[in-house]
Scaffold this motif. Structure first.
Motif, PDB file in Angstrom:
ATOM      1  N   PRO A 101       0.822  -1.220   0.000  1.00 16.32           N
ATOM      2  CA  PRO A 101       0.000   0.000   0.000  1.00 16.32           C
ATOM      3  C   PRO A 101       0.852   1.265   0.000  1.00 16.32           C
ATOM      4  N   GLY A 102       1.979   1.224   0.682  1.00 13.60           N
ATOM      5  CA  GLY A 102       2.873   2.375   0.705  1.00 13.60           C
ATOM      6  C   GLY A 102       3.412   2.676  -0.678  1.00 13.60           C
ATOM      7  N   LYS A 103       3.733   1.634  -1.432  1.00 12.77           N
ATOM      8  CA  LYS A 103       4.232   1.830  -2.794  1.00 12.77           C
ATOM      9  C   LYS A 103       3.158   2.480  -3.648  1.00 12.77           C
ATOM     10  N   TYR A 104       1.918   1.974  -3.535  1.00 10.12           N
ATOM     11  CA  TYR A 104       0.825   2.547  -4.318  1.00 10.12           C
ATOM     12  C   TYR A 104       0.572   3.987  -3.931  1.00 10.12           C
ATOM     13  N   GLN A 105       0.596   4.254  -2.633  1.00 10.02           N
ATOM     14  CA  GLN A 105       0.343   5.615  -2.179  1.00 10.02           C
ATOM     15  C   GLN A 105       1.441   6.548  -2.685  1.00 10.02           C
ATOM     16  N   LEU A 106       2.678   6.072  -2.628  1.00 10.83           N
ATOM     17  CA  LEU A 106       3.787   6.885  -3.114  1.00 10.83           C
ATOM     18  C   LEU A 106       3.634   7.139  -4.616  1.00 10.83           C
ATOM     19  N   VAL A 108       0.827   7.209  -6.293  1.00 12.00           N
ATOM     20  CA  VAL A 108      -0.291   8.146  -6.470  1.00 12.00           C
ATOM     21  C   VAL A 108       0.169   9.567  -6.177  1.00 12.00           C
ATOM     22  N   GLU A 109       0.935   9.746  -5.094  1.00 15.83           N
ATOM     23  CA  GLU A 109       1.422  11.087  -4.747  1.00 15.83           C
ATOM     24  C   GLU A 109       2.332  11.638  -5.853  1.00 15.83           C
ATOM     25  N   ILE A 110       3.196  10.789  -6.389  1.00 17.05           N
ATOM     26  CA  ILE A 110       4.093  11.233  -7.464  1.00 17.05           C
ATOM     27  C   ILE A 110       3.276  11.625  -8.695  1.00 17.05           C
ATOM     28  N   LYS A 111       2.272  10.807  -9.023  1.00 14.48           N
ATOM     29  CA  LYS A 111       1.427  11.114 -10.183  1.00 14.48           C
ATOM     30  C   LYS A 111       0.679  12.422  -9.960  1.00 14.48           C
ATOM     31  N   GLU A 112       0.171  12.604  -8.739  1.00  9.89           N
ATOM     32  CA  GLU A 112      -0.554  13.851  -8.448  1.00  9.89           C
ATOM     33  C   GLU A 112       0.368  15.060  -8.601  1.00  9.89           C
ATOM     34  N   LYS A 113       1.607  14.930  -8.147  1.00 10.21           N
ATOM     35  CA  LYS A 113       2.556  16.041  -8.285  1.00 10.21           C
ATOM     36  C   LYS A 113       2.860  16.293  -9.760  1.00 10.21           C
ATOM     37  N   GLU A 114       3.017  15.182 -10.508  1.00 12.11           N
ATOM     38  CA  GLU A 114       3.277  15.350 -11.935  1.00 12.11           C
ATOM     39  C   GLU A 114       2.094  16.049 -12.613  1.00 12.11           C
ATOM     40  N   ILE A 115       0.875  15.615 -12.250  1.00 13.81           N
ATOM     41  CA  ILE A 115      -0.327  16.234 -12.833  1.00 13.81           C
ATOM     42  C   ILE A 115      -0.393  17.708 -12.458  1.00 13.81           C
TER      43      ILE A 115
END
Length: 132
Positions: A101-106, A108-115
């Motif tokens: 779950p930590g990998k997925y959350q990380l 998601v956070e990276i994708k959100e920052k990229e977006i």
């Protein structure tokens, strides 16, 4: 076994004997002495052999007990190694599950920052387009 020494009457008897009888008596006495010494040596040897056999029996029993202890300890060691191996495998699975779950959350956070970064870049491009 005791070696008896000649008493005075026996010595007088020996003196009254002829030289050949005396020689025979001396030889007989010498034979008896040798026989008694041999018997004593045999008795000592027998006792020594019995003691050695007893010690050997004790050593054999002790060796067998030590071999059994070794086998028991080896079995315990093997069991503990197997348990450790299984515990490590279970621990690795648990850590992997917790990290998933930590990998997925990380991600998601990276994708959100990229977006968000792309949105900011798009806004800047639009602003530059309209004002230029």
């Amino acid at each position: 076994w005791k070696i008896s020494f000649k008493t005075e009457p026996e010595l007088l008897f020996l003196k009254s004997q002829s030289p050949s009888e005396t020689l025979l008596s001396i030889r007989l006495l010498d034979f008896k002495t040798s026989l008694l010494e041999t018997i004593e040596e045999l008795r000592i040897r027998r006792e020594t052999e019995i003691n050695y056999e007893d010690q050997l029996s004790k050593i054999v029993v002790e060796k067998q007990e030590l071999e059994w202890q070794k086998e028991t300890l080896q079995h315990q060691t093997d069991t503990l190694q197997q348990q450790t191996k299984e515990a490590m495998a279970a621990f690795k699975k648990q850590v992997a599950k917790q990290m998933l779950p930590g990998k997925y959350q990380l991600a998601v956070e990276i994708k959100e920052k990229e977006i968000n970064g792309l949105k900011e870049t798009l806004k800047e491009l639009q602003v530059n387009y309209y004002f230029h």
